[in-house]
Design a protein around this motif. Structure first.
Motif, PDB file in Angstrom:
ATOM      1  N   MET A   1      -7.190   9.584  29.743  1.00  0.00           N
ATOM      2  CA  MET A   1      -7.500  10.863  30.351  1.00  0.00           C
ATOM      3  C   MET A   1      -6.836  11.971  29.532  1.00  0.00           C
ATOM      4  N   VAL A   2      -7.600  12.952  29.178  1.00  0.00           N
ATOM      5  CA  VAL A   2      -7.085  14.086  28.421  1.00  0.00           C
ATOM      6  C   VAL A   2      -6.837  15.233  29.397  1.00  0.00           C
ATOM      7  N   ARG A   3      -5.628  15.747  29.369  1.00  0.00           N
ATOM      8  CA  ARG A   3      -5.295  16.863  30.253  1.00  0.00           C
ATOM      9  C   ARG A   3      -5.539  18.183  29.548  1.00  0.00           C
ATOM     10  N   THR A   4      -6.013  19.141  30.297  1.00  0.00           N
ATOM     11  CA  THR A   4      -6.176  20.491  29.780  1.00  0.00           C
ATOM     12  C   THR A   4      -4.785  21.094  29.611  1.00  0.00           C
ATOM     13  N   PRO A   5      -4.519  21.746  28.486  1.00  0.00           N
ATOM     14  CA  PRO A   5      -3.195  22.373  28.306  1.00  0.00           C
ATOM     15  C   PRO A   5      -2.919  23.390  29.406  1.00  0.00           C
ATOM     16  N   LEU A   6      -1.679  23.457  29.807  1.00  0.00           N
ATOM     17  CA  LEU A   6      -1.291  24.410  30.842  1.00  0.00           C
ATOM     18  C   LEU A   6      -1.218  25.812  30.264  1.00  0.00           C
ATOM     19  N   THR A   7      -1.558  26.761  31.088  1.00  0.00           N
ATOM     20  CA  THR A   7      -1.442  28.163  30.682  1.00  0.00           C
ATOM     21  C   THR A   7       0.033  28.574  30.787  1.00  0.00           C
ATOM     22  N   PRO A   8       0.420  29.658  30.143  1.00  0.00           N
ATOM     23  CA  PRO A   8       1.798  30.144  30.294  1.00  0.00           C
ATOM     24  C   PRO A   8       2.156  30.402  31.755  1.00  0.00           C
ATOM     25  N   TRP A   9       1.177  30.915  32.529  1.00  0.00           N
ATOM     26  CA  TRP A   9       1.427  31.173  33.945  1.00  0.00           C
ATOM     27  C   TRP A   9       1.722  29.869  34.690  1.00  0.00           C
ATOM     28  N   GLU A  10       0.965  28.816  34.414  1.00  0.00           N
ATOM     29  CA  GLU A  10       1.181  27.521  35.075  1.00  0.00           C
ATOM     30  C   GLU A  10       2.545  26.942  34.703  1.00  0.00           C
ATOM     31  N   ARG A  11       2.938  27.066  33.440  1.00  0.00           N
ATOM     32  CA  ARG A  11       4.258  26.582  33.026  1.00  0.00           C
ATOM     33  C   ARG A  11       5.373  27.361  33.716  1.00  0.00           C
ATOM     34  N   ALA A  12       5.239  28.689  33.753  1.00  0.00           N
ATOM     35  CA  ALA A  12       6.252  29.527  34.397  1.00  0.00           C
ATOM     36  C   ALA A  12       6.333  29.235  35.892  1.00  0.00           C
ATOM     37  N   ARG A  13       5.176  29.054  36.515  1.00  0.00           N
ATOM     38  CA  ARG A  13       5.149  28.728  37.949  1.00  0.00           C
ATOM     39  C   ARG A  13       5.853  27.397  38.208  1.00  0.00           C
ATOM     40  N   GLY A  14       5.638  26.413  37.331  1.00  0.00           N
ATOM     41  CA  GLY A  14       6.309  25.116  37.466  1.00  0.00           C
ATOM     42  C   GLY A  14       7.816  25.240  37.344  1.00  0.00           C
ATOM     43  N   GLU A  15       8.276  26.061  36.406  1.00  0.00           N
ATOM     44  CA  GLU A  15       9.725  26.271  36.243  1.00  0.00           C
ATOM     45  C   GLU A  15      10.314  26.968  37.463  1.00  0.00           C
ATOM     46  N   GLN A  16       9.604  27.979  37.963  1.00  0.00           N
ATOM     47  CA  GLN A  16      10.072  28.700  39.143  1.00  0.00           C
ATOM     48  C   GLN A  16      10.067  27.780  40.365  1.00  0.00           C
ATOM     49  N   PHE A  17       9.056  26.961  40.473  1.00  0.00           N
ATOM     50  CA  PHE A  17       8.948  26.001  41.568  1.00  0.00           C
ATOM     51  C   PHE A  17      10.130  25.027  41.537  1.00  0.00           C
ATOM     52  N   GLY A  18      10.436  24.512  40.348  1.00  0.00           N
ATOM     53  CA  GLY A  18      11.562  23.599  40.187  1.00  0.00           C
ATOM     54  C   GLY A  18      12.876  24.244  40.575  1.00  0.00           C
ATOM     55  N   ALA A  19      13.043  25.501  40.194  1.00  0.00           N
ATOM     56  CA  ALA A  19      14.271  26.219  40.544  1.00  0.00           C
ATOM     57  C   ALA A  19      14.405  26.373  42.061  1.00  0.00           C
ATOM     58  N   LEU A  20      13.284  26.622  42.737  1.00  0.00           N
ATOM     59  CA  LEU A  20      13.313  26.732  44.201  1.00  0.00           C
ATOM     60  C   LEU A  20      13.730  25.410  44.849  1.00  0.00           C
TER      61      LEU A  20
ATOM     62  N   ILE B   1      10.269  17.507  37.977  1.00  0.00           N
ATOM     63  CA  ILE B   1       9.745  18.629  38.752  1.00  0.00           C
ATOM     64  C   ILE B   1      10.747  19.779  38.739  1.00  0.00           C
ATOM     65  N   GLU B   2      12.015  19.470  38.960  1.00  0.00           N
ATOM     66  CA  GLU B   2      13.038  20.512  39.021  1.00  0.00           C
ATOM     67  C   GLU B   2      13.252  21.217  37.688  1.00  0.00           C
ATOM     68  N   THR B   3      13.022  20.527  36.595  1.00  0.00           N
ATOM     69  CA  THR B   3      13.226  21.144  35.279  1.00  0.00           C
ATOM     70  C   THR B   3      11.953  21.771  34.724  1.00  0.00           C
ATOM     71  N   GLY B   4      10.844  21.652  35.451  1.00  0.00           N
ATOM     72  CA  GLY B   4       9.594  22.236  35.005  1.00  0.00           C
ATOM     73  C   GLY B   4       8.823  21.373  34.021  1.00  0.00           C
ATOM     74  N   ARG B   5       9.317  20.166  33.753  1.00  0.00           N
ATOM     75  CA  ARG B   5       8.601  19.270  32.829  1.00  0.00           C
ATOM     76  C   ARG B   5       7.389  18.637  33.495  1.00  0.00           C
ATOM     77  N   ALA B   6       7.308  18.715  34.815  1.00  0.00           N
ATOM     78  CA  ALA B   6       6.126  18.248  35.560  1.00  0.00           C
ATOM     79  C   ALA B   6       5.668  19.432  36.421  1.00  0.00           C
ATOM     80  N   PRO B   7       5.046  20.441  35.784  1.00  0.00           N
ATOM     81  CA  PRO B   7       4.721  21.667  36.500  1.00  0.00           C
ATOM     82  C   PRO B   7       3.591  21.559  37.509  1.00  0.00           C
ATOM     83  N   THR B   8       2.850  20.452  37.477  1.00  0.00           N
ATOM     84  CA  THR B   8       1.756  20.279  38.433  1.00  0.00           C
ATOM     85  C   THR B   8       1.873  18.914  39.116  1.00  0.00           C
ATOM     86  N   PRO B   9       2.937  18.722  39.903  1.00  0.00           N
ATOM     87  CA  PRO B   9       3.116  17.426  40.564  1.00  0.00           C
ATOM     88  C   PRO B   9       2.056  17.186  41.632  1.00  0.00           C
TER      89      PRO B   9
END
Length: 96
Positions: free
Chosen positions: A1-20, A47-55
């Motif tokens: 399965m090939v994943r679509t690259p995450l947008t900068p917004w999705e990466r930032a949201r994942g990092e912010q989510f992890g921080a929460l 998840i907390e470090t943003g390495r899994a921004p779309t859990p």
């Protein structure tokens, strides 16, 4: 399965989510929270470090239940303050 690259917004949201999640976890250990949620500590760490921004939804549902959070609050807070490029509004203003 090939994943679509995450947008900068999705990466930032994942990092912010992890921080929460880290903040909500407080003094509890990552291992303790992960075990109570039925996920591995490595999954929670990613998840907390943003390495899994779309859990997976059910992973997040289990973690937030253990942390006593609301999915609605978490969804709103994880995207707050981010522009469409994934930058916080103050960070973007200071870069100009």
């Amino acid at each position: 399965m090939v994943r679509t690259p995450l947008t900068p917004w999705e990466r930032a949201r994942g990092e912010q989510f992890g921080a929460l999640l880290r903040e909500a976890r407080g003094e509890r250990s990552m291992v303790e929270v992960a075990a109570a949620a039925g996920v591995s500590a490595e999954t929670l760490r990613k998840i907390e470090t943003g390495r899994a921004p779309t859990p997976a939804f059910f992973t997040i549902a289990a973690v937030v239940q253990v942390l006593g959070l609301s999915l609605d609050e978490l969804a709103t807070a994880s995207a707050e303050g981010l522009d469409e490029e994934g930058e916080s509004a103050p960070a973007k203003a200071s870069a100009a």
